[in-house]
Design an enzyme around this catalytic site. Sequence first.
Site, short mmCIF file in Angstrom:
data_model
loop_
_atom_site.label_atom_id
_atom_site.label_comp_id
_atom_site.label_asym_id
_atom_site.label_seq_id
_atom_site.Cartn_x
_atom_site.Cartn_y
_atom_site.Cartn_z
N HIS A 219 53.68 -71.06 -50.95
CA HIS A 219 52.56 -72.04 -50.46
C HIS A 219 52.71 -72.09 -48.66
CE1 HIS A 219 53.06 -73.09 -54.67
NE2 HIS A 219 51.72 -72.69 -54.75
N GLY A 412 40.98 -80.59 -49.40
CA GLY A 412 39.73 -80.89 -49.29
C GLY A 412 38.75 -80.22 -50.58
N GLY A 495 54.26 -90.69 -60.06
CA GLY A 495 54.41 -89.82 -59.17
C GLY A 495 55.65 -90.38 -58.40
#
Length: 585
Positions: A219, A412, A495
């Site tokens: 990524h 987004g 998390g």
Amino acid sequence: MKKILNADVTNVVEESLNGYLLAYKKYYKKVDDFNAFYYRNARKDKVALVIGGGSGHEPLFTGFCGAGLADAVACGNVCASPNPELIKAAAKAVDQGKGVLFMYGCYAGDNLNFDMAEELCQAEGMKTAHVRIWDDFVSAPEERIGERRGIAGDVYTFKVAGAACDAGLSLEEVVRVTEKCRDRINTLGVCTSPCTLPGNDAPTFTVADDEVVFGMGLHGEKGIETTKMMPCNEMVAKIYNTFKEKSTIAKELKEGAEVAVMVNGLGSTPLLELNLVYYELYKLLHKDGIKVYDSEVKTYCTSMEMGGFSITILLLDDELKKYLDAPCFTPFYAKGEFSGAARLLDIDDEEELEFDENDVEPAVIVRSKEGVLDTLSAEDTRNMLIYVADKVIAQKPYLTVIDSAIGDGDHGIGMCGGMQKAKKKLVKMQGETNAYKLFETAGMAMLNSMGGASGVIFGSLYLEGAKGMDPKAELNVEDLAVMERKSLINIQKRGGAQAGDKTMVDALIPAVEALESHTQSSLLEALKAAEEGARQGMEDTKKYIAKYGRAKSLAPEDVIGHQDAGATSVYFIFQGMREFVEGKI
């Protein structure tokens, strides 16, 4: 980079998967309306193997479901993990009562979503286990091996696990063999050019034309070294020497060892070049007296059109060789002879896959009265959440720009997709009298559509605070404060992020504290304070070094000055709530 896409990329993963399943429907069947599918002719009475992860790495993960391999695949959005409901549906489709093994690369989003899926499966009486794959040995030191990424080593691990399942081993034994294989695999890659995610106008990272990056993640996570471009033999020698010096199998990578070797293309590297890489690698292994028992040269684990390659080495023993040699078949990966694997199955149902291209239907925002609202009725709550969804959806380009600076560039897209799904649910809930139910529904819609770490975190922002609350037709300041505190606690528990870690928590903590300190104030004043707290928390993230996500791999000087995309979304959510209550919509 030119891409062959439709004008609307919102459903690109679903449409691509539908194309794959239509092409190979003699082998596979889709799981209901989920981006998941299973192998039609799986062996019976065995442990089921479910694999999955983000799309955009094809043929991983879709290409490794079939005879002797995975029984089902859960497909997430591009570079984002599948959601828990999708994963659970895939598991239920193939569970035979012998247990389900989940396998996936070790990334925060995958870990969170698969963990939650396991909890859901276990709550329904299913026996489960998981093996996280972490073969990218330069992505974290050995003492923090659980933070290493899973990349092309997935292929060998899936192969061994699938064979162990088909051999009729118990779930415990399958896990043992699979973990043994996982821990004897190391991978290191070199990146020559970046990739661009569907829907984005620019690459997620940059690599100069005359440079290469060693150790970069799929990524765009930071590598270990950037150098000038060099000949193939020098690249391969540099990677091989790194294996001998730093890999977890370094001590055993010596004369007499037997290995399986994979040269994997990252997306745009042609086979001519990959074969050259293997040729140079083989000469080095042969010189050191290391026997290549098995080899693969192909494109298996990619990142869209990223340039470069990776080398994976599996240190073998007799047990692992047995499972590696076992026959398997998919349209993209096969070994040995597998009777009937390639035959055309008799399919009675000639059903066509549904293409759901309907976007969220437009909604008219209605408030219960003019001016400032003192409380939120259930109907006001519904309209407020729809308004907030519209606000976040409109900010997709801005959130993409922010996230592209230090993240994967997909925030987004993820927030937009999650809010669209939430809005679609909320539009149909006109007349709902329980305000908490609306938050809960919106949260579940986000959780089960966004994927990635954001899906769990932002779904929990709405869901966890409302879950288990007694029905209430009207919410006041104190109700909102209690609900948001519950959400914050659960988000941090799941998390692990704390204040100062450069995450959405940095905006959420001051917003929640502001609500709690204004429970005696009006609803508007409380939300103004929460909005300002979130804004200041968002601004403060510019000062922090990231502890999570791709940004944690960047140098401090590359991170400082950039605000966190998740914190920005939190700010927009509280801003939208304030605007609705104030009537400024």
